[in-house]
Scaffold this active site. Structure first.
Site, short mmCIF file in Angstrom:
data_model
loop_
_atom_site.label_atom_id
_atom_site.label_comp_id
_atom_site.label_asym_id
_atom_site.label_seq_id
_atom_site.Cartn_x
_atom_site.Cartn_y
_atom_site.Cartn_z
N GLU A 75 49.34 31.85 27.39
CA GLU A 75 49.59 32.19 29.06
C GLU A 75 50.35 31.16 29.87
O GLU A 75 50.55 31.59 30.99
CB GLU A 75 48.21 32.56 29.56
CG GLU A 75 47.48 33.88 28.72
CD GLU A 75 46.18 34.20 29.50
OE1 GLU A 75 46.09 35.44 29.30
OE2 GLU A 75 45.43 33.37 29.78
N HIS A 94 43.25 29.59 35.74
CA HIS A 94 43.07 30.72 35.13
C HIS A 94 41.76 30.98 34.36
O HIS A 94 41.83 30.17 33.47
CB HIS A 94 44.33 31.31 34.50
CG HIS A 94 44.15 32.71 33.79
ND1 HIS A 94 43.69 33.93 34.34
CD2 HIS A 94 44.03 32.87 32.55
CE1 HIS A 94 43.60 34.80 33.61
NE2 HIS A 94 43.70 34.31 32.41
N HIS A 96 38.17 33.37 33.05
CA HIS A 96 37.45 34.75 32.85
C HIS A 96 36.20 34.71 33.25
O HIS A 96 35.15 35.15 32.72
CB HIS A 96 37.64 35.29 31.50
CG HIS A 96 39.06 35.09 30.75
ND1 HIS A 96 39.34 35.31 29.70
CD2 HIS A 96 40.22 35.14 31.43
CE1 HIS A 96 40.63 35.29 29.37
NE2 HIS A 96 41.13 35.09 30.57
N TYR A 121 35.59 30.80 54.50
CA TYR A 121 36.20 29.72 53.27
C TYR A 121 36.98 30.62 52.43
O TYR A 121 37.67 29.90 51.79
CB TYR A 121 34.71 29.04 52.78
CG TYR A 121 34.30 28.20 53.98
CD1 TYR A 121 34.73 27.16 54.12
CD2 TYR A 121 33.15 28.68 54.47
CE1 TYR A 121 34.29 26.27 55.17
CE2 TYR A 121 32.63 27.88 55.58
CZ TYR A 121 33.18 26.73 55.91
OH TYR A 121 32.33 25.83 56.77
N HIS A 161 41.07 41.49 33.56
CA HIS A 161 41.49 40.44 33.11
C HIS A 161 41.04 39.01 33.46
O HIS A 161 39.90 38.23 33.16
CB HIS A 161 43.01 39.93 32.80
CG HIS A 161 43.41 39.00 32.08
ND1 HIS A 161 44.83 38.77 31.65
CD2 HIS A 161 42.95 37.60 31.73
CE1 HIS A 161 44.86 37.74 30.93
NE2 HIS A 161 43.89 36.96 31.23
#
Length: 212
Positions: A75, A94, A96, A121, A161
């Site tokens: 990725e 990134h 999951h 925030y 994802h």
């Protein structure tokens, strides 16, 4: 210690922190930082963020060529797409993580901003969170969708994802990611109860006062 050596150590340290906080699991997720010459350091493919080796972290050119280290995450291409569109971005997270991925699996009436502004925030660190349509892992077509969205957003959600979050530094990107995950938790805890998100005026004031 050189800039690159220091950033390699930062990736190892934060990878372990995120893994220990259960925001990363198995070999899922990836982190990257941008070097002064435009190359990026990105976590290798099939690596656990909890057990990174600084010397084996991938170094990739802006064009995607491997310069040093192990083969990069499959990725890495969407990290490069974000950096291309966000000159001030110095790092990307990134993952999951459970609650954020759960949000990515829901049906959303609006896809331009899929989490309500529940806290100041979230507004400051994440901002609007658009949802991109589903692409299979590794699909290079995702790069174009990411590239178009990154122009105006420091964070985005990939359908089914998980999130991509950028920041000026790795510290900033990690903190923003953690804020997103906490907002996702609040979203599910609150459920169908009537909530009082921040008003348009409150959000505008936050953005005016805390704009980076």
């Amino acid at each position: 210690m050189s800039e690159e050596e220091s950033l390699r150590e930062d990736l190892v340290r934060y990878g372990r922190v995120l893994y220990d906080r259960r925001l990363a699991h198995g070999s899922a997720g990836n982190l990257s930082v941008r070097l002064a010459d435009g190359a990026i350091l990105v976590t290798p493919t099939n690596s656990s963020l909890g057990a990174l080796d600084a010397a084996r972290i991938s170094k990739v050119s802006p064009g995607g060529d491997l310069l040093a280290g192990d083969p990069p995450s499959k990725e890495a291409f969407f990290h490069l797409a974000v950096y291309e569109q966000r000159p001030a971005a110095g790092a990307i997270v990134h993952l999951h993580s459970t609650y954020s991925v759960a949000v990515s699996c829901l049906c959303h009436e609006r896809t331009d901003d899929i989490l309500p502004p529940l806290t100041a925030y979230h507004v400051m660190r994440v901002g609007k969170l658009p949802l991109l349509k589903y692409f299979r892992p590794g699909d290079r077509a995702l790069a174009e969708a990411v590239r178009a969205t990154a122009r105006d957003h420091k964070a985005m959600m990939l359908a089914n994802h998980g999130p991509i979050v950028s920041g000026r530094t790795l510290d900033e990107a990690v903190h923003a990611y953690e804020e997103l995950e906490e907002t996702a938790k609040l979203f599910f805890i609150l459920g169908d109860r009537k909530t009082a998100p921040l008003t348009f005026e409150a959000v505008a004031e936050i953005n005016a006062v805390f704009a980076s």
